[in-house]
Enzyme design. Structure first.
Site, short mmCIF file in Angstrom:
data_model
loop_
_atom_site.label_atom_id
_atom_site.label_comp_id
_atom_site.label_asym_id
_atom_site.label_seq_id
_atom_site.Cartn_x
_atom_site.Cartn_y
_atom_site.Cartn_z
N LYS A 106 -14.30 -3.68 -1.05
CA LYS A 106 -14.83 -2.50 1.04
C LYS A 106 -16.40 -2.29 0.94
CE LYS A 106 -12.27 1.41 -1.49
NZ LYS A 106 -11.45 0.34 -3.16
N GLY A 188 -2.63 8.41 -13.81
CA GLY A 188 -3.04 7.03 -13.14
C GLY A 188 -3.43 6.88 -11.48
N GLU A 191 -8.89 8.75 -10.31
CA GLU A 191 -9.96 8.74 -11.61
C GLU A 191 -10.07 10.19 -12.30
OE1 GLU A 191 -10.98 5.35 -12.12
OE2 GLU A 191 -9.71 4.75 -10.83
N LYS A 206 -13.51 2.47 3.84
CA LYS A 206 -12.75 1.32 5.12
C LYS A 206 -12.32 1.39 6.28
CE LYS A 206 -9.87 1.68 0.76
NZ LYS A 206 -8.75 2.68 0.13
#
Lengths: 431, 431
Positions: A106, A188, A191, A206
């Site tokens: 993207k 997870g 980040e 996006k």
């Protein structure tokens, strides 16, 4: 039966998932397309790493650009990521050679989408990127193909799972933003440096792609107004809930009298909208066309979901599907203008932490009236620990007005000295 | 720039909407496909009727079969409906001539889908039917193309707007089935004879098509177990709500150890499922693949929504998209076996109107235990006016068991003489 030789650049989670899916579905894909689809070459950095796939019969390239330029392949699948080289050089090399490209990148498309689409057009190779937006949700195909009969009026979506996870947990479990962010990082979903997700940039990438597909504009992430979710408090989410809304980080592209408005910001959406009910890391995209309104809900990330979109694109290549990258020839794509947010029209949620003294409500309502802003509701609340107890929250819901009027009214209220801390403003999206 | 000459058979609401949409989007379709898409011939019964479209430059056929057989056309669009001639003869004639067909005719496909797909394969012409299932929702394209990488495990959907409208109004406004049916008829959502919709046959036609696309089976509506919504009472919907469920008429096709189980029946779905939240005449389809789970929500009927799907198919024809009607060559489609409902496994909602006397609960729970059925909950309620006051409702929710066990247990309870009227059984669908 002819073969479709797949060159795969990038063997991380998604790359390995694509490899396995193509093996698992080989018989089906052959039955459905009349071609044997097979990975014949890969490019990745570390040859020795165990990825759980058998690479013994596959040509190995250290350099993805070399794979794209010289590999004996019929389609180049780019799963490396990054908006510069080597991803860009590799994709360009494949397209220039007339080899169709499937990519999940993207960032690359948001930055270089127009240039790459031009290269694709020049050589006649297809440029496919279903996996680049909303993971496993087939929104690219839906906009580019299924809705060809519609003039699109609005596209809006929950396009970032991290943000939706955080907002869902805040609202459902009455937790603070920071607690939920930490939890997302532990699981997870976020980040270590979460800026890219929570400040709205990932959603903007996006959205830029969706806008181009929906409205025939040039992909341009810089034309998007972007605001993240960092400043949202539990008080806001609770107030939204009381008022019949949920707060979501939405990417919205909408046709207005002055052009296509592209924006990413926390948005209050009516609870009964399908998109309001999408929780956790799930993504959703709503499309309002002049003939149909659709909502598509599904996984926005993850190896299998992304691989599903990539393999869908490879399937299209195998059956010889044709089409322009962004639906239209590049020369027909209009320039995207930067959203003039001051002209944005809509309802607003405004939360003011005010000094708790007589006349405050009168001051606020007068300043709103001065700007011709009609109020749908005004509620005063005694908040919990966050704000000192000599202050209260005043929550306003406005009828449709302009951003400029709201900003001027708030500035005037601040100048009146009744506001104790930074005002919170959340835009409301309605039918 | 080559022309795509469209022959349109049927000029009712949908036909006229397609005609107008093709005119309105002519420039866009030309830019997107490189072809001018134009209706050049129509077939309809009454030439004099005003349909709000200009037919002066269009060839007129009284007989749709003649249009299909002799018209100077590149694609034949069948919007007449009906599972026999002339629709069938016309579609067959076009396919046999090698002319691609776009149809919205679910009844025809449910009855003759395999035969028509075989004709399409023989001549190499495409058979397109996005509009036949769930109106404006691109579920055919999603199953046939986008999810090519997935092994599908379950498809389930709200495929009939009439039923969903009735069930939504019953639940939201606490009204009886008959009041809501009458209201649906008044608003034009239900036919004067509503059998086809409310007894589940319309849903079954659409499900038969989805099953074929999802699982590679031959379309066979006769292989579907069908139950409608006529027997549902407000008491059931209220009990479902209390228990965290909504009741929907679902079409479900699911892969089991013994084959593909196809069934249409009222179903209790967890409230948090996207499909549970779909209200009114809106349709929704949920697909569970081994890689992604998607839910698509949108309008299931109406002139514009159906036209959107038809024009999407015409767009695919214009850009030369290839593919098998049901995804696979006909010879590869497996026979659909009739659902063996006695072997169906799942949770059950059972409502028994029982004689209000000591020992009744003990009788019921013993009979359940005799059949190894574990109960998740058992609740006794005093109902309002519907049932005489010397009776009560006992509502059982079972853990996963088999249909056969449930039927045997109920028969035993009935034989015990504690049941005052016909038991209500609703299957529960879970993750």
């Amino acid at each position: 039966m002819s073969e479709l030789k797949v060159g795969l650049a990038g063997l991380g989670t998604v790359g390995a998932a694509v490899f396995r899916m193509l093996e698992r579905r080989a018989g089906e894909l052959e039955a459905r397309t009349g071609r044997t689809v097979k990975v014949t070459a890969v490019a990745a950095r570390d040859r020795s790493r165990d990825r759980g796939v058998d690479l013994s019969s596959v040509a190995w390239f250290e350099d993805p650009v070399a794979l794209a330029r010289e590999g004996d392949i019929d389609v180049f699948v780019e799963l490396m990521g990054g908006d510069g080289d080597p991803a860009k050089a590799a994709v360009a090399a494949a397209l220039d050679r007339g080899i169709p490209v499937v990519t999940a990148n993207k960032a690359l498309l948001a930055k270089c989408g127009v240039e790459l689409a031009r290269r694709a057009e020049a050589s006649g190779a297809g440029l496919h990127f279903e996996a680049a937006v909303a993971g496993g949700i087939p929104i690219v195909k839906t906009l580019r193909e299924a809705l060809a009969g519609n003039a699109i009026e609005r596209v809006s979506g929950i396009l970032n799972g991290t943000c939706n996870y955080i907002l869902t947990r805040m609202a459902d479990e009455k937790l603070s933003f920071h607690v939920c962010l930490t939890e997302a990082q532990r699981l997870g979903y976020a980040e270590a440096d979460p800026t890219f997700d929570i400040d709205g940039f990932d959603t903007a990438h996006k959205l830029a792609i969706l806008t181009s597909l929906a409205f025939g504009t040039q992909v341009d992430a810089d034309a998007i107004y972007v605001e993240g979710i960092r400043q949202l408090t539990l008080a806001d989410l609770e107030a939204a809930d009381d008022l019949g809304y949920r707060v979501k980080l939405l990417g919205v592209a909408v046709k207005t009298d002055t052009g296509i408005e592209q924006r990413v910001h926390p948005t209050m959406v009516p609870k009964h909208w399908p998109i309001a009910q999408v929780s956790g890391v799930t993504n959703a995209v709503a499309v309002d066309g002049d003939a149909v309104a659709l909502t598509l809900v599904g996984p926005g990330a993850g190896g299998d979901a992304t691989a599903s979109a990539v393999v869908g694109d490879i399937f299209d290549v195998a059956r010889g599907a044709k089409g322009y990258a962004f639906g239209l020839p590049v020369e027909r794509l209009a320039r995207a203008e930067r959203a003039a947010m001051q002209r944005h029209e809509g309802g607003y949620y405004i939360r003011l932490a005010v000094v708790n003294k007589p006349g405050t409500a009168a001051t606020i309502t007068r300043r709103m009236a001065d700007e011709q802003i009609s109020l749908e509701s005004i509620v005063q609340r005694q908040p919990g620990g966050v704000v000192p107890s000599d202050t209260a929250h005043v929550i306003l819901i406005t009828y449709a007005t302009t951003e400029a009027a709201v900003r001027r009214a708030i500035a005037a209220i601040e100048a009146d000295g009744v506001v104790a801390s930074l005002p919170q403003v959340i835009r409301i999206e309605k039918d």
